[in-house]
Each structure stands twice: as structure tokens, then as C-alpha cells.
Motif scaffolding. Structure first.
Motif, PDB file in Angstrom:
ATOM      1  N   MET A   1      32.732  42.665  32.430  1.00 31.10           N
ATOM      2  CA  MET A   1      33.404  43.708  33.202  1.00 31.10           C
ATOM      3  C   MET A   1      34.884  43.757  32.818  1.00 31.10           C
ATOM      4  SD  MET A   1      33.707  44.034  37.310  1.00 31.10           S
ATOM      5  CE  MET A   1      34.913  45.124  38.041  1.00 31.10           C
ATOM      6  N   LYS A   2      35.458  44.948  32.720  1.00 28.76           N
ATOM      7  CA  LYS A   2      36.846  45.134  32.366  1.00 28.76           C
ATOM      8  C   LYS A   2      37.704  45.298  33.626  1.00 28.76           C
ATOM      9  CE  LYS A   2      36.336  45.213  27.860  1.00 28.76           C
ATOM     10  NZ  LYS A   2      36.959  44.196  26.984  1.00 28.76           N
ATOM     11  N   TYR A   3      38.866  44.656  33.622  1.00 31.26           N
ATOM     12  CA  TYR A   3      39.796  44.726  34.738  1.00 31.26           C
ATOM     13  C   TYR A   3      41.082  45.432  34.307  1.00 31.26           C
ATOM     14  CZ  TYR A   3      36.769  41.161  36.782  1.00 31.26           C
ATOM     15  OH  TYR A   3      35.691  40.478  37.263  1.00 31.26           O
ATOM     16  N   ILE A   4      41.747  46.065  35.284  1.00 24.45           N
ATOM     17  CA  ILE A   4      43.060  46.637  35.039  1.00 24.45           C
ATOM     18  C   ILE A   4      44.077  45.506  35.145  1.00 24.45           C
ATOM     19  CG2 ILE A   4      44.699  48.418  35.705  1.00 24.45           C
ATOM     20  CD1 ILE A   4      41.927  49.469  34.955  1.00 24.45           C
ATOM     21  N   LYS A   5      44.948  45.375  34.140  1.00 20.90           N
ATOM     22  CA  LYS A   5      45.950  44.317  34.190  1.00 20.90           C
ATOM     23  C   LYS A   5      46.836  44.502  35.423  1.00 20.90           C
ATOM     24  CE  LYS A   5      46.146  43.409  29.232  1.00 20.90           C
ATOM     25  NZ  LYS A   5      47.010  43.371  28.005  1.00 20.90           N
ATOM     26  N   THR A   6      47.167  43.384  36.073  1.00 21.29           N
ATOM     27  CA  THR A   6      47.860  43.432  37.359  1.00 21.29           C
ATOM     28  C   THR A   6      49.176  44.201  37.273  1.00 21.29           C
ATOM     29  OG1 THR A   6      46.869  41.316  37.988  1.00 21.29           O
ATOM     30  CG2 THR A   6      48.807  42.036  39.219  1.00 21.29           C
ATOM     31  N   ARG A   7      49.970  43.912  36.272  1.00 22.05           N
ATOM     32  CA  ARG A   7      51.256  44.607  36.142  1.00 22.05           C
ATOM     33  C   ARG A   7      51.049  46.109  35.976  1.00 22.05           C
ATOM     34  NH1 ARG A   7      56.581  42.918  32.657  1.00 22.05           N
ATOM     35  NH2 ARG A   7      57.563  44.963  32.597  1.00 22.05           N
ATOM     36  N   ASP A   8      50.066  46.493  35.184  1.00 27.27           N
ATOM     37  CA  ASP A   8      49.792  47.919  34.977  1.00 27.27           C
ATOM     38  C   ASP A   8      49.296  48.577  36.264  1.00 27.27           C
ATOM     39  OD1 ASP A   8      50.492  47.682  32.298  1.00 27.27           O
ATOM     40  OD2 ASP A   8      48.466  47.117  31.712  1.00 27.27           O
ATOM     41  N   ALA A   9      48.491  47.842  37.026  1.00 29.77           N
ATOM     42  CA  ALA A   9      48.014  48.375  38.305  1.00 29.77           C
ATOM     43  C   ALA A   9      49.191  48.616  39.260  1.00 29.77           C
ATOM     44  CB  ALA A   9      47.016  47.400  38.936  1.00 29.77           C
ATOM     45  N   GLY A  74      51.834  58.988  32.578  1.00 24.16           N
ATOM     46  CA  GLY A  74      52.235  57.595  32.768  1.00 24.16           C
ATOM     47  C   GLY A  74      51.116  56.742  33.324  1.00 24.16           C
ATOM     48  N   VAL A  75      50.394  57.279  34.300  1.00 20.79           N
ATOM     49  CA  VAL A  75      49.265  56.547  34.890  1.00 20.79           C
ATOM     50  C   VAL A  75      48.184  56.297  33.843  1.00 20.79           C
ATOM     51  CG1 VAL A  75      47.354  56.728  36.523  1.00 20.79           C
ATOM     52  CG2 VAL A  75      49.665  57.323  37.245  1.00 20.79           C
ATOM     53  N   ASP A  76      47.847  57.311  33.070  1.00 17.06           N
ATOM     54  CA  ASP A  76      46.825  57.149  32.036  1.00 17.06           C
ATOM     55  C   ASP A  76      47.227  56.069  31.032  1.00 17.06           C
ATOM     56  OD1 ASP A  76      45.248  59.073  33.174  1.00 17.06           O
ATOM     57  OD2 ASP A  76      45.845  60.676  31.792  1.00 17.06           O
ATOM     58  N   ALA A  77      48.514  56.038  30.695  1.00 20.06           N
ATOM     59  CA  ALA A  77      48.987  55.054  29.713  1.00 20.06           C
ATOM     60  C   ALA A  77      48.837  53.632  30.241  1.00 20.06           C
ATOM     61  CB  ALA A  77      50.445  55.334  29.347  1.00 20.06           C
ATOM     62  N   VAL A  78      49.241  53.388  31.499  1.00 23.64           N
ATOM     63  CA  VAL A  78      49.199  52.009  32.010  1.00 23.64           C
ATOM     64  C   VAL A  78      47.772  51.558  32.340  1.00 23.64           C
ATOM     65  CG1 VAL A  78      51.561  52.073  32.860  1.00 23.64           C
ATOM     66  CG2 VAL A  78      49.708  52.746  34.390  1.00 23.64           C
ATOM     67  N   LEU A  79      46.933  52.490  32.787  1.00 30.43           N
ATOM     68  CA  LEU A  79      45.577  52.100  33.167  1.00 30.43           C
ATOM     69  C   LEU A  79      44.639  51.982  31.968  1.00 30.43           C
ATOM     70  CD1 LEU A  79      44.950  54.068  36.488  1.00 30.43           C
ATOM     71  CD2 LEU A  79      45.800  51.747  36.151  1.00 30.43           C
ATOM     72  N   SER A  80      45.135  52.323  30.788  1.00 31.46           N
ATOM     73  CA  SER A  80      44.306  52.173  29.588  1.00 31.46           C
ATOM     74  C   SER A  80      44.265  50.734  29.104  1.00 31.46           C
ATOM     75  CB  SER A  80      44.841  53.065  28.471  1.00 31.46           C
ATOM     76  OG  SER A  80      46.142  52.654  28.060  1.00 31.46           O
ATOM     77  N   HIS A  81      45.131  49.891  29.633  1.00 32.10           N
ATOM     78  CA  HIS A  81      45.167  48.487  29.219  1.00 32.10           C
ATOM     79  C   HIS A  81      44.187  47.688  30.081  1.00 32.10           C
ATOM     80  CE1 HIS A  81      49.602  49.604  28.264  1.00 32.10           C
ATOM     81  NE2 HIS A  81      48.790  49.985  27.296  1.00 32.10           N
ATOM     82  N   ARG A  82      43.171  47.143  29.459  1.00 31.99           N
ATOM     83  CA  ARG A  82      42.140  46.402  30.190  1.00 31.99           C
ATOM     84  C   ARG A  82      42.080  44.953  29.713  1.00 31.99           C
ATOM     85  NH1 ARG A  82      38.702  50.241  32.676  1.00 31.99           N
ATOM     86  NH2 ARG A  82      39.960  52.133  32.917  1.00 31.99           N
ATOM     87  N   THR A  83      41.483  44.105  30.546  1.00 35.39           N
ATOM     88  CA  THR A  83      41.325  42.700  30.202  1.00 35.39           C
ATOM     89  C   THR A  83      39.970  42.205  30.704  1.00 35.39           C
ATOM     90  OG1 THR A  83      42.220  40.457  30.519  1.00 35.39           O
ATOM     91  CG2 THR A  83      42.503  42.003  32.333  1.00 35.39           C
ATOM     92  N   ASP A  84      39.429  41.206  30.026  1.00 36.03           N
ATOM     93  CA  ASP A  84      38.175  40.597  30.461  1.00 36.03           C
ATOM     94  C   ASP A  84      38.415  39.494  31.487  1.00 36.03           C
ATOM     95  OD1 ASP A  84      36.567  42.137  28.759  1.00 36.03           O
ATOM     96  OD2 ASP A  84      36.983  40.805  27.071  1.00 36.03           O
ATOM     97  N   LYS A  85      39.669  39.111  31.659  1.00 34.55           N
ATOM     98  CA  LYS A  85      39.993  37.980  32.537  1.00 34.55           C
ATOM     99  C   LYS A  85      40.237  38.459  33.960  1.00 34.55           C
ATOM    100  CE  LYS A  85      42.114  35.371  28.766  1.00 34.55           C
ATOM    101  NZ  LYS A  85      43.360  34.723  28.258  1.00 34.55           N
ATOM    102  N   ARG A  86      39.375  38.023  34.868  1.00 35.96           N
ATOM    103  CA  ARG A  86      39.490  38.430  36.263  1.00 35.96           C
ATOM    104  C   ARG A  86      40.821  38.018  36.869  1.00 35.96           C
ATOM    105  NH1 ARG A  86      39.140  35.678  40.774  1.00 35.96           N
ATOM    106  NH2 ARG A  86      38.601  36.735  42.708  1.00 35.96           N
ATOM    107  N   ALA A  87      41.292  36.811  36.529  1.00 35.73           N
ATOM    108  CA  ALA A  87      42.519  36.302  37.124  1.00 35.73           C
ATOM    109  C   ALA A  87      43.741  37.117  36.723  1.00 35.73           C
ATOM    110  CB  ALA A  87      42.723  34.839  36.730  1.00 35.73           C
ATOM    111  N   ALA A  88      43.625  37.882  35.619  1.00 39.90           N
ATOM    112  CA  ALA A  88      44.770  38.642  35.114  1.00 39.90           C
ATOM    113  C   ALA A  88      44.714  40.113  35.489  1.00 39.90           C
ATOM    114  CB  ALA A  88      44.855  38.502  33.590  1.00 39.90           C
ATOM    115  N   GLY A  89      43.716  40.513  36.296  1.00 42.74           N
ATOM    116  CA  GLY A  89      43.587  41.929  36.583  1.00 42.74           C
ATOM    117  C   GLY A  89      42.908  42.227  37.905  1.00 42.74           C
ATOM    118  N   ILE A  90      42.631  43.514  38.110  1.00 42.88           N
ATOM    119  CA  ILE A  90      42.012  43.997  39.338  1.00 42.88           C
ATOM    120  C   ILE A  90      40.880  44.940  38.950  1.00 42.88           C
ATOM    121  CG2 ILE A  90      43.789  45.799  39.479  1.00 42.88           C
ATOM    122  CD1 ILE A  90      43.465  45.787  42.495  1.00 42.88           C
TER     123      ILE A  90
END
Length: 312
Positions: A1-9, A74-90
Motif C-alpha cells: 500500500m502507498k502512503y502520502i508522505k507526512t510533510r507533503d500531507a 500545488g496539491v497535486d505536486a505534493v500528493l504525488s510523492h508516495r512511500t511504502d513506509k507506513r511510519a513515514a506517511g498517512i
């Protein structure tokens, strides 16, 4: 599952707060509260960078329509960054729920906020029913709060009020549980794939035994035939030497076949045990991960309902 990086969120949250044309002090305080909840350890290290980056983009706008388009970019740009690490995202649904909570926080969910959140829901979540379901749950919760406010300000006797309050409290519980399940449905970890060998233990044992026995079958038959011939020709003259010869003839059979067969069976059993232990480990990890994700969903929903109804 892909998460949104916390800072980007968090940057997306700030864009949401600013989309109506201004950022009030209470909205900045809300943004700080969200940041502390999502990343208490590092949020204040990059808080100013987020605000400055968003304000710089927004200040390029010339009118309200242009402002909305620029914010969407701006929203599209920041939310395009995803991570596989749950602890690093939402998780996307959790982000969507929290955004709706922010938009509904002042009780005024205006059209431009709704437009932006619908856009975010379309780009992040494949299931088109999720956004209207979440919005319906929040509107229903506000309707219940309105009824509770009306009852608390009425002059109806307690005997009439109490059953109505109990019924409304039950509706709140139903809405809250439905919201948790809606978020959990995405964040629940999938069941681990059980590592099933192509052949079971018995087949593996048979194959191992066959691989040991086949090369020595001829040798065993020749040894046994030789022992029988020896017995036939010498039995009447000297029985004891013949028995010794038979024992000597069978000893290579034991060394060549029985011992390797036992070793092969033990090795197969060991591999089966290792595979079972690995499956159990993956299953345990999946259960723990599912519990963490469920906790995130429950915490987010409780935050909204707790603020709305004064629940702890």
C-alpha cells in the motif's frame, strides 16, 4: 500500500486552509495542531518552510479562480510523492477524513473547500463512493449535534428528553463506527500469502528416498543374489562363515540406503518446520500492522466526534 508522505500531507492541509482566500489565526492554530499530531518530533523543524512555500505559490494568483487553479497544482505536486513506509506517511482515506474534519471544523463547509477535497479524493482514491460516504457521515453527525442542542435548550420534561437523547447517542455511535470501518477497509493489512510447497512433506520424502535408493537397487540385488549363492554352495559344509558373508553383504545395503533415507526424511521435516515458522512470523507481523492501522483510523474518527460532541 502507498502512503502520502507526512510533510507533503501537511502541505496539502495548509493549501486547504488557504483555499477560501485567507488564513485566520485560528486556522493556523489548527494547522499546528494537525502537524503536532502527525509529526510531533520534526514538524516544527519544517513548519515555516511549508508555510512559506505555500504562501509563495498562492501569492502568484490574480483572482479567486486563478487562486484555486494554482492551489490545485500545488496539491497535486505534493500528493504525488508516495512511500511504502507506513511510519513515514498517512493512508489516502485517512488523509481524506482528516481534510473533511478540517473543512467541517468551523461548521461551514463552503463550496471551494468541497471542490478541492473532491478533487483530492478523485486523484488519490479509486473508489468513487468513499468521498460521498465520508461527507454524508459528517453531515449526519452535525445534524445529530443540532438535535442534541435543540433538546438541551428545550423546556421538555426529563422523562421525555431522556429517551430522545439515548436514541441520538446511539446514532452517534453508529456513525462513529461506520467511519472507522470505512477508513479501516483501506488500511487493513492483507492476509499474508501462505508459502505452500509445490509438493507436500510426504512427496518430498518419497522423492528424497527414491533419489537415494535408485542408484543402489542393482547393487542390493547383486549383493543379495551373491549371498544366496554363497549359502547354497557352502551351507552343508560351514554354516557360520556363510552367515557372516550374508551379514557382510547386507551391511553396504544399510550404509547405502537406510541411513541416507533417514537423513533425507529428517532434512525434509526440518525444511517443513522452517517454512511453517516463517508463515507464522509473517502472519504475526500482518496482525500487528493491522492493529496499528486500525488504531490510526479509530484515533482520527474519535478526534472528529470528540470535538463535535465533547467526547473523550
Amino acid at each position: 500500500m502507498k502512503y502520502i508522505k507526512t510533510r507533503d500531507a501537511l502541505q496539502a492541509f495548509y493549501y486547504l486552509i488557504a483555499v477560501d482566500g485567507s488564513v485566520r489565526d485560528d486556522e493556523r492554530a489548527l494547522f499546528d495542531h494537525i502537524g503536532d499530531n502527525l509529526d510531533a518530533k520534526h514538524f516544527h523543524d519544517y513548519r515555516k518552510e511549508i508555510i512559506d512555500s505555500c504562501d509563495e505559490r498562492i501569492n502568484q494568483c490574480h483572482d479567486s479562480d486563478d487562486r484555486y487553479d494554482v492551489i490545485v497544482e500545488g496539491v497535486d505536486a505534493v500528493l504525488s510523492h508516495r512511500t511504502d513506509k507506513r511510519a513515514a506517511g498517512i493512508a489516502p482515506r485517512l488523509l481524506l477524513w482528516n481534510m473533511l474534519s478540517v473543512a467541517f471544523a468551523d461548521g461551514e463547509y463552503d463550496a471551494v473547500e468541497s471542490r478541492l477535497i473532491r478533487h483530492i479524493a478523485r486523484t488519490m482514491i479509486a473508489d468513487r463512493s468513499i468521498y460521498p460516504e465520508m461527507e454524508h457521515l459528517m453531515r449526519a453527525a452535525y445534524d445529530v449535534r443540532g438535535e442534541l442542542d435543540w433538546i438541551s435548550n428545550s423546556e421538555l420534561p426529563y422523562s421525555e428528553v431522556r429517551p430522545m437523547v439515548d436514541q441520538l447517542e446511539e446514532r452517534v455511535n453508529v456513525l462513529q463506527n461506520a467511519a472507522v470501518l470505512l477508513i479501516e477497509d483501506e488500511t487493513a493489512a492483507p492476509a499474508p500469502e501462505v508459502m505452500v510447497p509445490e509438493k507436500d512433506v510426504f512427496d518430498q520424502t518419497k522423492d528424497a528416498v527414491d533419489s537415494v535408493v535408485a542408484p543402489v537397487v542393482d547393487q542390493v540385488q547383486q549383493g543379495a543374489q551373491g549371498a544366496a549363492d554363497a549359502v547354497k554352495h557352502t551351507f552343508d559344509d560351514n554354516v557360520a562363515p556363510v552367515l557372516n558373508q550374508v551379514g557382510d553383504a547386507l551391511k553396504p545395503v544399510n550404509d547405502a540406503v537406510l541411513k541416507p533415507v533417514g537423513n533425507a526424511a529428517n532434512e525434509v521435516a526440518k525444511r517443513a518446520g522452517d517454512a511453517a515458522n516463517e508463515v507464522a512470523k509473517h502472519a504475526g507481523d500482518a496482525v500487528n500492522e493491522a492493529a496499528k492501522r486500525a488504531g490510526d483510523a479509530a484515533h482520527a474518527v474519535q478526534g472528529f466526534f470528540g470535538g463535535l460532541f465533547g467526547r473523550k
